[in-house]
Motif scaffolding. Sequence first.
Motif, PDB file in Angstrom:
ATOM      1  N   LEU A  98       0.829  -1.214   0.000  1.00 32.59           N
ATOM      2  CA  LEU A  98       0.000   0.000   0.000  1.00 32.59           C
ATOM      3  C   LEU A  98       0.864   1.264   0.000  1.00 32.59           C
ATOM      4  N   ILE A  99       1.986   1.222   0.710  1.00 33.32           N
ATOM      5  CA  ILE A  99       2.885   2.394   0.693  1.00 33.32           C
ATOM      6  C   ILE A  99       3.349   2.651  -0.740  1.00 33.32           C
ATOM      7  N   LEU A 100       3.717   1.573  -1.432  1.00 32.85           N
ATOM      8  CA  LEU A 100       4.197   1.719  -2.814  1.00 32.85           C
ATOM      9  C   LEU A 100       3.060   2.119  -3.749  1.00 32.85           C
ATOM     10  N   ALA A 101       1.891   1.487  -3.565  1.00 27.88           N
ATOM     11  CA  ALA A 101       0.761   1.743  -4.473  1.00 27.88           C
ATOM     12  C   ALA A 101       0.343   3.214  -4.433  1.00 27.88           C
ATOM     13  N   TYR A 102       0.378   3.819  -3.231  1.00 28.89           N
ATOM     14  CA  TYR A 102       0.014   5.231  -3.080  1.00 28.89           C
ATOM     15  C   TYR A 102       0.926   6.137  -3.890  1.00 28.89           C
ATOM     16  N   LYS A 103       2.149   5.666  -4.116  1.00 27.08           N
ATOM     17  CA  LYS A 103       3.152   6.522  -4.756  1.00 27.08           C
ATOM     18  C   LYS A 103       3.320   6.232  -6.245  1.00 27.08           C
ATOM     19  N   LEU A 104       2.520   5.306  -6.769  1.00 25.39           N
ATOM     20  CA  LEU A 104       2.659   4.998  -8.199  1.00 25.39           C
ATOM     21  C   LEU A 104       2.230   6.187  -9.051  1.00 25.39           C
ATOM     22  N   ARG A 105       2.974   6.421 -10.123  1.00 26.77           N
ATOM     23  CA  ARG A 105       2.567   7.429 -11.095  1.00 26.77           C
ATOM     24  C   ARG A 105       1.852   6.715 -12.245  1.00 26.77           C
ATOM     25  N   LEU A 106       1.252   7.483 -13.137  1.00 28.27           N
ATOM     26  CA  LEU A 106       0.491   6.863 -14.237  1.00 28.27           C
ATOM     27  C   LEU A 106       1.352   5.907 -15.055  1.00 28.27           C
ATOM     28  N   GLN A 107       2.642   6.257 -15.192  1.00 32.19           N
ATOM     29  CA  GLN A 107       3.521   5.464 -16.055  1.00 32.19           C
ATOM     30  C   GLN A 107       4.121   4.244 -15.335  1.00 32.19           C
ATOM     31  N   ASP A 108       3.866   4.091 -14.031  1.00 30.47           N
ATOM     32  CA  ASP A 108       4.452   2.981 -13.276  1.00 30.47           C
ATOM     33  C   ASP A 108       3.497   1.780 -13.229  1.00 30.47           C
ATOM     34  N   ARG A 109       4.073   0.620 -13.035  1.00 29.12           N
ATOM     35  CA  ARG A 109       3.287  -0.617 -12.880  1.00 29.12           C
ATOM     36  C   ARG A 109       3.841  -1.374 -11.695  1.00 29.12           C
ATOM     37  N   MET A 110       2.987  -2.170 -11.044  1.00 23.68           N
ATOM     38  CA  MET A 110       3.503  -2.934  -9.892  1.00 23.68           C
ATOM     39  C   MET A 110       2.870  -4.324  -9.829  1.00 23.68           C
ATOM     40  N   VAL A 111       3.674  -5.297  -9.450  1.00 25.48           N
ATOM     41  CA  VAL A 111       3.185  -6.644  -9.140  1.00 25.48           C
ATOM     42  C   VAL A 111       3.432  -6.855  -7.655  1.00 25.48           C
ATOM     43  N   VAL A 112       2.390  -7.256  -6.924  1.00 28.10           N
ATOM     44  CA  VAL A 112       2.585  -7.589  -5.510  1.00 28.10           C
ATOM     45  C   VAL A 112       2.295  -9.071  -5.348  1.00 28.10           C
ATOM     46  N   ASN A 113       3.233  -9.758  -4.730  1.00 25.26           N
ATOM     47  CA  ASN A 113       3.154 -11.213  -4.680  1.00 25.26           C
ATOM     48  C   ASN A 113       3.151 -11.721  -3.242  1.00 25.26           C
ATOM     49  N   GLU A 114       2.215 -12.611  -2.934  1.00 23.89           N
ATOM     50  CA  GLU A 114       2.124 -13.182  -1.580  1.00 23.89           C
ATOM     51  C   GLU A 114       1.690 -14.641  -1.714  1.00 23.89           C
ATOM     52  N   ASN A 125      -7.973  -7.831  -2.005  1.00 23.03           N
ATOM     53  CA  ASN A 125      -9.034  -6.868  -1.665  1.00 23.03           C
ATOM     54  C   ASN A 125      -8.465  -5.465  -1.495  1.00 23.03           C
ATOM     55  N   PHE A 126      -7.340  -5.366  -0.760  1.00 19.59           N
ATOM     56  CA  PHE A 126      -6.764  -4.043  -0.519  1.00 19.59           C
ATOM     57  C   PHE A 126      -6.225  -3.403  -1.803  1.00 19.59           C
ATOM     58  N   MET A 127      -5.808  -4.235  -2.748  1.00 15.77           N
ATOM     59  CA  MET A 127      -5.195  -3.683  -3.962  1.00 15.77           C
ATOM     60  C   MET A 127      -6.222  -3.427  -5.059  1.00 15.77           C
ATOM     61  N   ASN A 128      -7.456  -3.841  -4.846  1.00 19.62           N
ATOM     62  CA  ASN A 128      -8.527  -3.661  -5.838  1.00 19.62           C
ATOM     63  C   ASN A 128      -8.617  -2.250  -6.418  1.00 19.62           C
ATOM     64  N   PRO A 129      -8.518  -1.205  -5.569  1.00 24.17           N
ATOM     65  CA  PRO A 129      -8.672   0.144  -6.116  1.00 24.17           C
ATOM     66  C   PRO A 129      -7.506   0.616  -7.000  1.00 24.17           C
ATOM     67  N   TYR A 130      -6.480  -0.183  -7.149  1.00 21.93           N
ATOM     68  CA  TYR A 130      -5.284   0.283  -7.877  1.00 21.93           C
ATOM     69  C   TYR A 130      -5.145  -0.441  -9.218  1.00 21.93           C
ATOM     70  N   PRO A 131      -5.572   0.210 -10.300  1.00 23.88           N
ATOM     71  CA  PRO A 131      -5.575  -0.465 -11.598  1.00 23.88           C
ATOM     72  C   PRO A 131      -4.176  -0.816 -12.112  1.00 23.88           C
ATOM     73  N   HIS A 132      -3.143  -0.153 -11.599  1.00 20.58           N
ATOM     74  CA  HIS A 132      -1.791  -0.432 -12.100  1.00 20.58           C
ATOM     75  C   HIS A 132      -1.094  -1.531 -11.305  1.00 20.58           C
ATOM     76  N   VAL A 133      -1.874  -2.165 -10.425  1.00 19.55           N
ATOM     77  CA  VAL A 133      -1.258  -3.191  -9.577  1.00 19.55           C
ATOM     78  C   VAL A 133      -1.867  -4.558  -9.884  1.00 19.55           C
ATOM     79  N   GLN A 134      -0.970  -5.524 -10.078  1.00 16.40           N
ATOM     80  CA  GLN A 134      -1.407  -6.900 -10.302  1.00 16.40           C
ATOM     81  C   GLN A 134      -1.020  -7.712  -9.064  1.00 16.40           C
ATOM     82  N   VAL A 135      -1.937  -8.546  -8.583  1.00 15.69           N
ATOM     83  CA  VAL A 135      -1.623  -9.384  -7.416  1.00 15.69           C
ATOM     84  C   VAL A 135      -1.363 -10.807  -7.900  1.00 15.69           C
ATOM     85  N   THR A 136      -0.240 -11.384  -7.465  1.00 15.25           N
ATOM     86  CA  THR A 136       0.041 -12.778  -7.821  1.00 15.25           C
ATOM     87  C   THR A 136       0.251 -13.588  -6.548  1.00 15.25           C
TER      88      THR A 136
END
Length: 277
Positions: A98-114, A125-136
Amino acid sequence: MNYRHIYHAGNFADVIKHCVMIMVLSHLQQKDGGLGILDAFAGLGRYDLTADAPQKTGEYKSGIERVMLAKFTNSDLAAYQKAVRPFWKRGRYPGSPLILAYKLRLQDRMVVNELHNDDARTLRNFMNPYPHVQVTQEDAYQAMRAFLPQKNMREFVVIDPPFERKDEFEVLQIEVEKALKKSSTATLFIWYPVKAGSGADVMIENCTKAAQNKGLSRVHVCEFLQFPRDQIDTFNGCGLLTLNAPFTLFDRVENFRTELCAALGYGEITQRWLINS
Ligand SMILES: C[S@@+](CC[C@H](N)C(=O)[O-])C[C@H]1O[C@@H](n2cnc3c(N)ncnc32)[C@H](O)[C@@H]1O
């Protein structure tokens, strides 16, 4: 997989890890080009500090609670406080995703893996609001192998294992070497515990050798110690090893370390360049 981060959320180790992580990220975001981020051991994403587990250990009370009560002059510490404040007001602590997701810019992408089933579901669930984030949900090192290299993007990989496996340090250094073979320009940010005879020093040495072999120009390490580094049978502190570290990192850590330790009321932060050419 017995490790549950909720018992430790917001402790001194989270505080130092997330402060330095934000510093590294903010440096990488000074360039306009997109950033591909992998949070390989992501955890839950957000932690309810009023829940039984953190109340039982109370670890956050000697970590984030003291930080949130402090008034900082250092801009990096103020930025960390600002990132945490909306959560803190509701008795929550944000994990690295969430710390990282808040700081993403339009041009950034993120994968969070657990890997953990329940935690991965909560994280989704927590990452749902962030379209640039993929959960694996796979083994973190498998996720790293799949993630690197990124096409047309600089890479930032956060590696924060629970150190449950006896061979975690050995596996870590092997996977770091593999990661550098796939992308020698990726910034790899590694958290590790400091305990007497733990294997951390060998891991650091071998990662530095791998970095030298691939021609990296900057590898940085900093450690927060709450007890003497070689004290037996205690969790003496934690370290952050950054490969392809920003050239600004040393000065930024230098500028915040005294103020952070004063806010916590204990501990010391040391740092050095392992490679700086
Ligand atoms: C230290 S916690 C992560 C904390 C998180 N990075 C933060 O700063 O908020 C480590 C996490 O890794 C998960 N984990 C353990 N083994 C894993 C593996 N092999 N692959 C991916 N995740 C794993 C655990 O379930 C735990 O949630």
